[in-house]
Write an enzyme that holds these catalytic residues in place. Structure first.
Site, PDB file in Angstrom:
ATOM      1  N   ARG A 124       0.665  -1.406  -0.409  1.00  0.00           N
ATOM      2  CA  ARG A 124      -0.124   0.253  -0.285  1.00  0.00           C
ATOM      3  C   ARG A 124       0.487   1.297   0.152  1.00  0.00           C
ATOM      4  NH1 ARG A 124      -3.014  -2.953   3.893  1.00  0.00           N
ATOM      5  NH2 ARG A 124      -5.110  -4.035   2.580  1.00  0.00           N
ATOM      6  N   LYS A 146       1.623  11.527 -10.124  1.00  0.00           N
ATOM      7  CA  LYS A 146       1.031  11.055 -10.968  1.00  0.00           C
ATOM      8  C   LYS A 146       1.813   9.440 -11.587  1.00  0.00           C
ATOM      9  CE  LYS A 146      -2.178  14.119 -12.768  1.00  0.00           C
ATOM     10  NZ  LYS A 146      -2.761  14.467 -14.346  1.00  0.00           N
ATOM     11  N   GLU A 188       7.244  18.892 -24.240  1.00  0.00           N
ATOM     12  CA  GLU A 188       6.129  19.452 -23.004  1.00  0.00           C
ATOM     13  C   GLU A 188       7.214  20.606 -22.173  1.00  0.00           C
ATOM     14  OE1 GLU A 188       3.773  18.163 -21.727  1.00  0.00           O
ATOM     15  OE2 GLU A 188       4.297  15.727 -22.175  1.00  0.00           O
ATOM     16  N   LYS A 230       5.924  23.103 -12.624  1.00  0.00           N
ATOM     17  CA  LYS A 230       4.536  22.463 -12.364  1.00  0.00           C
ATOM     18  C   LYS A 230       4.705  22.137 -10.538  1.00  0.00           C
ATOM     19  CE  LYS A 230       3.688  17.311 -12.964  1.00  0.00           C
ATOM     20  NZ  LYS A 230       3.273  16.133 -14.086  1.00  0.00           N
ATOM     21  N   GLU A 240      -5.546  17.123  -9.037  1.00  0.00           N
ATOM     22  CA  GLU A 240      -5.894  17.212 -10.383  1.00  0.00           C
ATOM     23  C   GLU A 240      -7.648  17.691 -10.118  1.00  0.00           C
ATOM     24  OE1 GLU A 240      -4.218  15.419 -14.143  1.00  0.00           O
ATOM     25  OE2 GLU A 240      -6.889  16.087 -14.879  1.00  0.00           O
ATOM     26  N   ARG A 244      -4.307  21.861 -12.181  1.00  0.00           N
ATOM     27  CA  ARG A 244      -3.681  20.382 -12.585  1.00  0.00           C
ATOM     28  C   ARG A 244      -3.877  20.542 -13.448  1.00  0.00           C
ATOM     29  NH1 ARG A 244      -0.353  15.812  -9.460  1.00  0.00           N
ATOM     30  NH2 ARG A 244       0.826  15.293 -11.748  1.00  0.00           N
ATOM     31  N   ASN A 248      -2.522  19.226 -18.718  1.00  0.00           N
ATOM     32  CA  ASN A 248      -2.855  18.219 -19.580  1.00  0.00           C
ATOM     33  C   ASN A 248      -3.208  18.865 -21.634  1.00  0.00           C
ATOM     34  OD1 ASN A 248      -2.621  15.706 -18.348  1.00  0.00           O
ATOM     35  ND2 ASN A 248      -4.851  15.800 -17.076  1.00  0.00           N
ATOM     36  N   HIS A 251      -3.028  17.384 -24.838  1.00  0.00           N
ATOM     37  CA  HIS A 251      -2.808  15.585 -24.097  1.00  0.00           C
ATOM     38  C   HIS A 251      -4.185  14.106 -24.746  1.00  0.00           C
ATOM     39  CE1 HIS A 251       0.981  17.144 -22.219  1.00  0.00           C
ATOM     40  NE2 HIS A 251       1.068  15.623 -21.828  1.00  0.00           N
ATOM     41  N   HIS A 255      -3.193  11.159 -26.343  1.00  0.00           N
ATOM     42  CA  HIS A 255      -3.454  10.837 -26.392  1.00  0.00           C
ATOM     43  C   HIS A 255      -3.577   9.508 -26.942  1.00  0.00           C
ATOM     44  CE1 HIS A 255      -2.624  11.255 -21.081  1.00  0.00           C
ATOM     45  NE2 HIS A 255      -1.343  11.447 -21.856  1.00  0.00           N
ATOM     46  N   HIS A 268       5.941   9.721 -26.847  1.00  0.00           N
ATOM     47  CA  HIS A 268       4.742  10.971 -26.068  1.00  0.00           C
ATOM     48  C   HIS A 268       4.903  12.268 -26.512  1.00  0.00           C
ATOM     49  CE1 HIS A 268       1.771  12.074 -22.856  1.00  0.00           C
ATOM     50  NE2 HIS A 268       2.741  12.889 -22.223  1.00  0.00           N
TER      51      HIS A 268
HETATM   52  P1  NAD Z   1      10.708   6.497 -22.242  1.00  0.00           P
HETATM   53  O1  NAD Z   1      10.809   6.371 -20.958  1.00  0.00           O
HETATM   54  O2  NAD Z   1       9.961   5.974 -22.583  1.00  0.00           O
HETATM   55  O3  NAD Z   1      11.726   6.915 -22.359  1.00  0.00           O
HETATM   56  C1  NAD Z   1      12.919   7.298 -23.816  1.00  0.00           C
HETATM   57  C2  NAD Z   1      13.815   6.396 -24.468  1.00  0.00           C
HETATM   58  O4  NAD Z   1      14.617   7.531 -24.272  1.00  0.00           O
HETATM   59  C3  NAD Z   1      13.665   5.171 -23.619  1.00  0.00           C
HETATM   60  O5  NAD Z   1      13.978   4.640 -25.193  1.00  0.00           O
HETATM   61  C4  NAD Z   1      15.203   4.778 -23.025  1.00  0.00           C
HETATM   62  O6  NAD Z   1      15.413   3.793 -22.397  1.00  0.00           O
HETATM   63  C5  NAD Z   1      16.462   6.200 -23.251  1.00  0.00           C
HETATM   64  N1  NAD Z   1      16.487   6.943 -22.191  1.00  0.00           N
HETATM   65  C6  NAD Z   1      16.115   7.619 -21.092  1.00  0.00           C
HETATM   66  N2  NAD Z   1      17.407   7.625 -20.369  1.00  0.00           N
HETATM   67  C7  NAD Z   1      18.251   8.192 -21.104  1.00  0.00           C
HETATM   68  C8  NAD Z   1      19.024   8.634 -21.248  1.00  0.00           C
HETATM   69  N3  NAD Z   1      20.038   8.908 -20.920  1.00  0.00           N
HETATM   70  N4  NAD Z   1      20.282   8.059 -22.150  1.00  0.00           N
HETATM   71  C9  NAD Z   1      20.186   7.294 -22.897  1.00  0.00           C
HETATM   72  N5  NAD Z   1      18.994   7.146 -23.075  1.00  0.00           N
HETATM   73  C10 NAD Z   1      18.000   7.518 -22.691  1.00  0.00           C
HETATM   74  O7  NAD Z   1      10.079   8.313 -22.361  1.00  0.00           O
HETATM   75  P2  NAD Z   1       9.536   9.575 -21.934  1.00  0.00           P
HETATM   76  O8  NAD Z   1       9.644  10.467 -22.811  1.00  0.00           O
HETATM   77  O9  NAD Z   1      10.686   9.518 -20.582  1.00  0.00           O
HETATM   78  O10 NAD Z   1       8.616   9.597 -20.879  1.00  0.00           O
HETATM   79  C11 NAD Z   1       6.812   9.799 -21.805  1.00  0.00           C
HETATM   80  C12 NAD Z   1       6.259   8.372 -20.286  1.00  0.00           C
HETATM   81  O11 NAD Z   1       6.000   9.324 -19.464  1.00  0.00           O
HETATM   82  C13 NAD Z   1       4.665   8.543 -21.091  1.00  0.00           C
HETATM   83  O12 NAD Z   1       3.893   7.512 -20.542  1.00  0.00           O
HETATM   84  C14 NAD Z   1       4.256   9.740 -20.712  1.00  0.00           C
HETATM   85  O13 NAD Z   1       3.213   9.392 -20.588  1.00  0.00           O
HETATM   86  C15 NAD Z   1       4.243   9.733 -19.388  1.00  0.00           C
HETATM   87  N6  NAD Z   1       4.480  11.175 -18.335  1.00  0.00           N
HETATM   88  C16 NAD Z   1       4.057  10.996 -17.356  1.00  0.00           C
HETATM   89  C17 NAD Z   1       3.653  11.872 -16.990  1.00  0.00           C
HETATM   90  C18 NAD Z   1       3.396  12.464 -15.091  1.00  0.00           C
HETATM   91  O14 NAD Z   1       2.661  13.502 -14.580  1.00  0.00           O
HETATM   92  N7  NAD Z   1       3.243  11.230 -14.910  1.00  0.00           N
HETATM   93  C19 NAD Z   1       3.994  13.490 -17.229  1.00  0.00           C
HETATM   94  C20 NAD Z   1       4.152  13.151 -18.461  1.00  0.00           C
HETATM   95  C21 NAD Z   1       4.406  12.238 -19.280  1.00  0.00           C
HETATM   96  N1  GLY Z   2       1.482  15.381 -16.479  1.00  0.00           N
HETATM   97  C1  GLY Z   2       0.467  15.575 -16.524  1.00  0.00           C
HETATM   98  C2  GLY Z   2       0.192  15.775 -14.969  1.00  0.00           C
HETATM   99  O1  GLY Z   2       1.419  16.082 -14.317  1.00  0.00           O
HETATM  100  O2  GLY Z   2      -0.580  16.946 -14.424  1.00  0.00           O
END
Ligand code: NAD
Ligand code: GLY
Length: 362
Positions: A124, A146, A188, A230, A240, A244, A248, A251, A255, A268
């Site tokens: 949990r 998130k 972003e 942020k 949210e 917040r 999006n 998005h 999405h 993304h």
């Molecule tokens: P990702 O985690 O897939 O990373 C992109 C690529 O880069 C991958 O192939 C990874 O292995 C590689 N990589 C990462 N760091 C590296 C480095 N330093 N050197 C070499 N390669 C590296 O993608 P992302 O763009 O980081 O994240 C996208 C995700 O984030 C989506 O799933 C999206 O929904 C999520 N997201 C979440 C929030 C939130 O608030 N939680 C906000 C925005 C996006």
């Molecule tokens: N990326 C959207 C949020 O964190 O609310």
């Protein structure tokens, strides 16, 4: 700009975002939030070979008695699944992680979201320290708590709010990031200006070339300003209930594109870039904002070498069907983040599907 700096995230569970080069080697900083004797480092197959040993060495130097386990997932959005979530929880069970264990999420947003969700659920909720290694994760996904995994039916549909105990962003890790992923993170960054800071859009216009060239000072400023935006928003609205949702912007469209492409087409950030242009066009169609602002946003994203139009072959009706399952959609129909112009985003409920289809069919 100092070599390394901090952004505080206020709220019921406050924490600090540490930003600077070389932080993955700072054992004392990494170990600061470790309460018990166990930790699990979760990473992906691109990032682990580059950085996991360094993190482990630094942590062991600071806490020689720490039992540090590792779990490595396949890279990319396609791995952000319930199946891999189960793998991580199984690894936590096999390692006999107790409630005082700490999970380190070392990677991009995929690892941060998935490992963060595992930390939210294991017993949990155990402590999670986010170690973002993509620009996108440093400016957005590692901050705010998130966590989620995707389903074939939609992005981030299964998840939880679970704020990290700390975010430690080693900006030197961006040196190994593929250029495409750097650009995805810039989408972003642009989002923060588009939704609430027209002055930041001016700054991004002036610094686009420096950012693409990975100029250290420009990147540091972009990261710090994004994190400050942020942090302020999530401190005011952690779950949210209101403001917040502005984070999006773009998005709902983005999405839907990612889902329709089976998480293997646009990444993304690229989908968000297209989605922000579509959100601006929707605002135009609804008579809320001038076309000139859409044109300015599109031009900036193009300068940052990001896509600005729907990839060919996507069916508007299928995209619309995905949007009906978007987390912002409610009984009153589709909700979109629209804008009244650059820097002035707001939530709009009850958006007509005809207007959305009009934009998708342009
Ligand atoms: P990702 O985690 O897939 O990373 C992109 C690529 O880069 C991958 O192939 C990874 O292995 C590689 N990589 C990462 N760091 C590296 C480095 N330093 N050197 C070499 N390669 C590296 O993608 P992302 O763009 O980081 O994240 C996208 C995700 O984030 C989506 O799933 C999206 O929904 C999520 N997201 C979440 C929030 C939130 O608030 N939680 C906000 C925005 C996006
Ligand atoms: N990326 C959207 C949020 O964190 O609310």
């Amino acid at each position: 700009m100092p070599r390394s700096h901090e952004v505080a995230v206020a709220g019921d569970a406050p924490y600090t975002i540490h930003i600077g080069p070389g932080l993955l080697d700072d054992g004392a900083l990494l170990a600061r939030r470790v309460r018990g004797g166990d930790a699990m480092l979760v990473s992906d197959a691109h990032v682990a070979p580059l950085y996991a040993d360094r993190v482990a060495t630094a942590l062991r130097a600071a806490r020689p008695e720490l039992r540090l386990h590792r779990h490595v997932l396949p890279p990319g959005e396609a791995a952000k699944t319930l199946a891999h979530f189960t793998d991580v929880t199984t690894a936590l069970a096999d390692a006999r992680m107790r409630r005082d264990a700490t999970l380190f999420a070392l990677g991009g947003g995929v690892i941060g979201d998935l490992a963060g969700f595992a930390a939210a659920c294991w017993m949990r909720g155990i402590d999670c320290v986010q170690l973002p290694t993509t620009l996108l994760a440093m400016v957005d996904s590692s901050v705010g708590g998130k966590t989620a995994v995707d389903l074939p039916q939609g992005k981030n549909l299964v998840g939880a709010f679970h704020p990290p105990r700390a975010v430690i962003a080693d900006t030197a890790a961006l040196r190994t990031l593929p250029a495409r992923e750097l650009r995805a993170g810039l989408a972003e960054v642009v989002k923060y200006g588009a939704l609430g800071d027209a002055g930041f859009i001016d700054w991004l216009d002036a610094n686009a070339a420096a950012l693409l060239a990975m100029d250290d000072a420009a990147l540091a400023e972009a990261i710090a300003r994004s994190c400050a935006h942020k942090a302020a928003i999530v401190a005011r609205d952690p779950f949210e209930h209101g403001e917040r949702a502005l984070l999006n912007f773009g998005h709902t469209f983005g999405h839907a594109i990612e889902t329709e492409q089976g998480y293997g087409g646009l990444n993304h950030g690229e989908a968000v870039a297209v989605g922000m242009v579509l959100a601006a066009q929707l605002s135009e169609v609804l008579g809320l904002a001038p076309a000139a602002d859409t044109a300015r946003l599109r031009a900036l994203l193009q300068r940052l070498e990001l896509p600005v139009a729907l990839p060919p072959g996507l069916d508007p009706d299928r995209l619309l069907a995905h949007m009906r399952l978007d987390k912002k959609a409610q009984a009153d129909g589709l909700r979109f983040i629209v804008w009244d112009g650059i820097g002035r985003a707001r939530v709009l409920a009850g958006v007509s599907e005809t207007a959305v289809l009009d934009v998708l069919r342009r």
